[in-house]
Design an enzyme around this catalytic site. Structure first.
Site, PDB file in Angstrom:
ATOM      1  N   ASP A 197     -13.869  64.634  74.252  1.00 21.06           N
ATOM      2  CA  ASP A 197     -14.171  64.936  75.780  1.00 21.06           C
ATOM      3  C   ASP A 197     -15.224  66.238  75.845  1.00 21.06           C
ATOM      4  O   ASP A 197     -15.670  66.451  75.030  1.00 21.06           O
ATOM      5  CB  ASP A 197     -12.741  65.301  76.534  1.00 21.06           C
ATOM      6  N   GLU A 238     -11.017  73.683  67.574  1.00 21.07           N
ATOM      7  CA  GLU A 238     -11.061  74.706  68.819  1.00 21.07           C
ATOM      8  C   GLU A 238      -9.714  74.570  69.225  1.00 21.07           C
ATOM      9  O   GLU A 238      -8.713  73.404  69.091  1.00 21.07           O
ATOM     10  CB  GLU A 238     -11.912  74.054  69.868  1.00 21.07           C
ATOM     11  N   ASP A 277     -12.349  67.752  70.254  1.00 18.02           N
ATOM     12  CA  ASP A 277     -11.945  66.704  71.047  1.00 18.02           C
ATOM     13  C   ASP A 277     -13.242  65.699  71.614  1.00 18.02           C
ATOM     14  O   ASP A 277     -14.240  66.160  71.443  1.00 18.02           O
ATOM     15  CB  ASP A 277     -11.204  67.150  72.385  1.00 18.02           C
ATOM     16  N   ASP A 279     -15.053  69.300  76.975  1.00 19.26           N
ATOM     17  CA  ASP A 279     -14.693  70.480  76.317  1.00 19.26           C
ATOM     18  C   ASP A 279     -15.240  70.318  74.877  1.00 19.26           C
ATOM     19  O   ASP A 279     -15.848  71.276  74.446  1.00 19.26           O
ATOM     20  CB  ASP A 279     -13.404  71.008  76.430  1.00 19.26           C
TER      21      ASP A 279
END
Ligand code: 28G
Length: 642
Positions: free
Chosen positions: A502, A427, A500, A504
């Site tokens: 996290d 991404e 990632d 997102d």
């Protein structure tokens, strides 16, 4: 040839006692010795209690994870029989715990053993794989106990007191020399116990975790059985029929089915045989689907919703938006397929089909408004399918003309051999850039994703083809989607999602997994989908080699190692990676992409299914549950753009 030319003598051929064999080859009995196999031990014991409930004698099952990862299971059934066999001089209870397959496949008064985990091997396997096991039985006015160590009896069944209750209590500690870990996950057990309670209506299952100071407790009791199950699955969706359609048949082949239509476009049918989730489906599911198609088409024709000239509605159209759970009990199930979760017994298809033919037709006649609403949806699904087919043809024709139409952003690898090729789906452009520079371009391709995320839940196939985020994925993988998906055409043997650590990242991961689950399921089934694991922390100090940590356990261990080398904690600087973009190409290669050093997680069908569920909650129609989810996960969700 020498190597293979063994001559066996009597000493080499040893006949292993059953339980010794279980200890030598645990995988044959419980699948694996990983965390999965560990949890399987609990299921085996709970299955016995559930059998007692199915026989009609047990109402409550308590499961406790005690400190030290000791498992305690209690039921209020009749208690395992304590009588001594006149020949063997061993109690029935001890036999159950020390003889492989004691009692045969279908022991018990109910006539047959119907529940059962992956292998249905029972108590003796758990006993063999436990450091110790302690069984307490209350029946016939007495309290009886027996004890084992690694499957061997250390205290035969002994009357230790009086009792006016009945039931069985089992405590065991899994053998740490056999299992990779003894650390049970509350949530894994919780999910299975919830499922068990849905599948056995009226059974009260309580799960407790007393390992930590603040204990956890989950309490499951569903009067509605599968009806409650479907309501649970649809809690975040907009319903077409407010009350699930429910049918049930007892007898030789018990069948229970609940189904409900929602305004979603997906098909969610879960099937179970003897309480085992048949992920790969099988004859029971075939019978159900066949009947749905027939009954709805017949109804539509009879009520002039469909004209003769329109032809028939297809099964896929009829299943759009359906949530259903089907549970059957089969005396001698034959499990087939890659994961042995596909029912093979051919006689089951017809039995399910005729039940649904009768009950569903009856329901539709009695509920014409629901019938009309469902069929309207089927008809528009059928139109959308036609539009999707046209869109697909367009894509096909285009690619025929333009020869190679690989997505512009794809940095392809030089090898064309799918077996060695990998594509990293990344991404964002910045991480994509690092990945492109860091990769081994011979066999690693990079596909950066960009553009607006599509809500797979709310989209039909025609939209997916046209979506600028997913279309490049489809073209890069190269094997089509949906019914057209052809796994022999895949361009990469490993499709690796790199996101990632996290919120997102979790979001994009969930989206892609949902997409693969729904539109490229064979890719998941075949084990071609992976998750990359980027490190969370880097520890560095002048003169010391950088240490990358992939989770908090890693970090704790790294600090410990460092301190053992006489270096103080505060001399070491720690970097917490918030995103892949913070790593330079070389670091990304070293930590996440180099096959010799990286950690890849292979995605199972189970994982993808869970993602699919998560996604429904996150992206479904009802705002209620979504808000609840966000509130519960507020600390993670703050960046999430919903
Ligand atoms: C708490 C943890 C796990 C169980 C029973 C009850 C019976 C039983 C279990 O029989 C098969 C049948 C008789 C030898 C059956 C009691 C009939 C009459 C039972 C459990 C083989 C075993 N009375 N409850 N097994 N027998 N609960 N809970 O394991 O001939 S196992």
């Amino acid at each position: 040839m020498e190597k293979f030319n063994h001559e066996y003598n009597a000493e080499q051929i040893q006949v292993l006692d059953g339980l010794e064999h279980v200890r030598k080859r645990p995988g044959m009995y419980i699948g694996s010795v990983s965390i999965r196999g560990l949890h399987h031990l609990v299921y085996e014991i709970v299955d016995n209690a559930v059998d007692e409930a199915l026989a009609g004698y047990c109402k409550n099952i308590n499961i406790v994870i005690e400190p030290g990862n000791i498992i305690r299971v209690e039921d209020d059934g009749r208690g395992i029989p304590v009588d001594i066999h006149p020949k063997t001089k061993i109690s029935a209870a001890e036999t159950v715990y020390t003889k492989l397959n004691a009692g045969g496949k279908f022991g018990g008064d109910s006539g047959y053993k119907v529940s059962g985990g992956l292998h249905g091997v029972g108590a003796s396997v758990v006993n063999a794989l436990s450091e110790w096991t302690e069984v307490t039985i209350q029946r016939d006015g007495g309290m009886y106990q027996m004890k084992f160590e690694r499957g061997k009896t250390v205290m035969p069944l002994t009357r230790i007191g009086d009792s006016d209750k009945t039931g069985t209590t089992v405590r065991f500690l899994a053998d740490s020399t056999i299992f990779e870990t003894l650390e049970y996950e509350f949530e894994i057990l919780e999910n299975r116990m919830r499922e068990m309670a849905f599948l056995t209506k009226g059974l009260h299952i309580i799960l407790e975790d007393t390992r930590e100071e603040t204990p956890k407790k989950s309490d499951f009791y569903f009067e509605g059985g599968l009806k409650s199950f479907v309501e649970y699955l649809n809690k975040s969706k907009e319903k077409i029929n407010p009350v699930p359609i429910y049918m049930e048949k007892d007898g030789d082949f018990p069948i229970e089915i609940a189904m409900q239509y929602t305004t979603a476009y997906s098909e969610n049918i879960y099937s179970f045989v003897n309480n085992i989730n048949t992920i790969e489906g099988g004859t029971h599911l075939e019978g159900f689907k066949r009947s749905l198609t027939k009954v709805f088409n017949d109804y539509a024709k009879a009520h002039n919703i469909l004209k003769e000239k329109d032809g028939n509605l297809q099964g896929d159209d009829i299943r759009e938006g359906i949530t259903a759970v089907i549970s059957v009990k089969v005396r001698e199930p034959q499990f087939e397929g890659q994961t042995k979760t596909k029912l093979g017994n051919s006689e089951v298809a017809g039995i399910v089909q005729s039940l649904v033919n009768e009950k569903l037709a009856e329901y539709l006649e009695e509920n014409p408004n629901v019938a009309k609403a469902i069929l309207d949806k089927c008809v528009s699904a059928s139109r959308a399918r036609e539009a999707a087919r046209k869109a697909r043809e367009l894509v096909r024709r285009k690619s025929a003309l333009e020869t190679t139409t690989l997505p512009g952003k794809l940095a392809d690898c030089s090898s064309k051999n799918p077996e060695e090729c990998e594509v990293y789906i990344v991404e964002g452009d910045s991480a994509g850039g690092s990945a492109k520079q860091g990769r081994d371009r011979r066999f690693q391709a990079i596909l950066p994703l960009w553009g607006k995320m599509l809500n797979v839940e709310k989209s039909r196939a025609d939209k997916i083809y046209g979506n600028d985020k997913l279309n490049p994925v489809i073209i890069a993988v190269g094997a089509g989607i949906g019914a057209d998906f052809d796994i022999t055409k895949i361009r990469y043997g490993k499709v690796i999602i790199m996101a990632d650590a996290d919120v997102d990242g979790a979001h994009i991961r969930t989206l892609l997994l949902t997409f693969f689950f729904r539109y490229m399921r064979p890719l998941v089934e075949n084990g071609n989908v992976y998750l990359a694991q980027p490190p969370l922390y880097k520890l560095s100090k002048k003169g010391m080699q950088d240490i990358y940590c992939y989770n908090d356990d890693d970090l704790a261990k790294a600090y410990k190692d460092i301190e053992e080398k006489g270096i103080a904690r505060d001399q070491v600087s720690i970097q917490r990676y918030k995103g892949l973009g913070e790593m330079n190409p070389e670091q990304l290669w070293e930590t996440t992409m180099d096959p010799a050093r990286r950690i890849l997680i292979q995605v199972s069908l189970d994982d993808a299914m869970k993602a699919d569920e998560t996604f429904s909650v996150l992206m479904g129609d009802d705002v209620g549950p979504r808000r609840e989810f966000i509130e519960n996960n507020a600390k993670y969700v703050k960046n999430l753009d919903i």
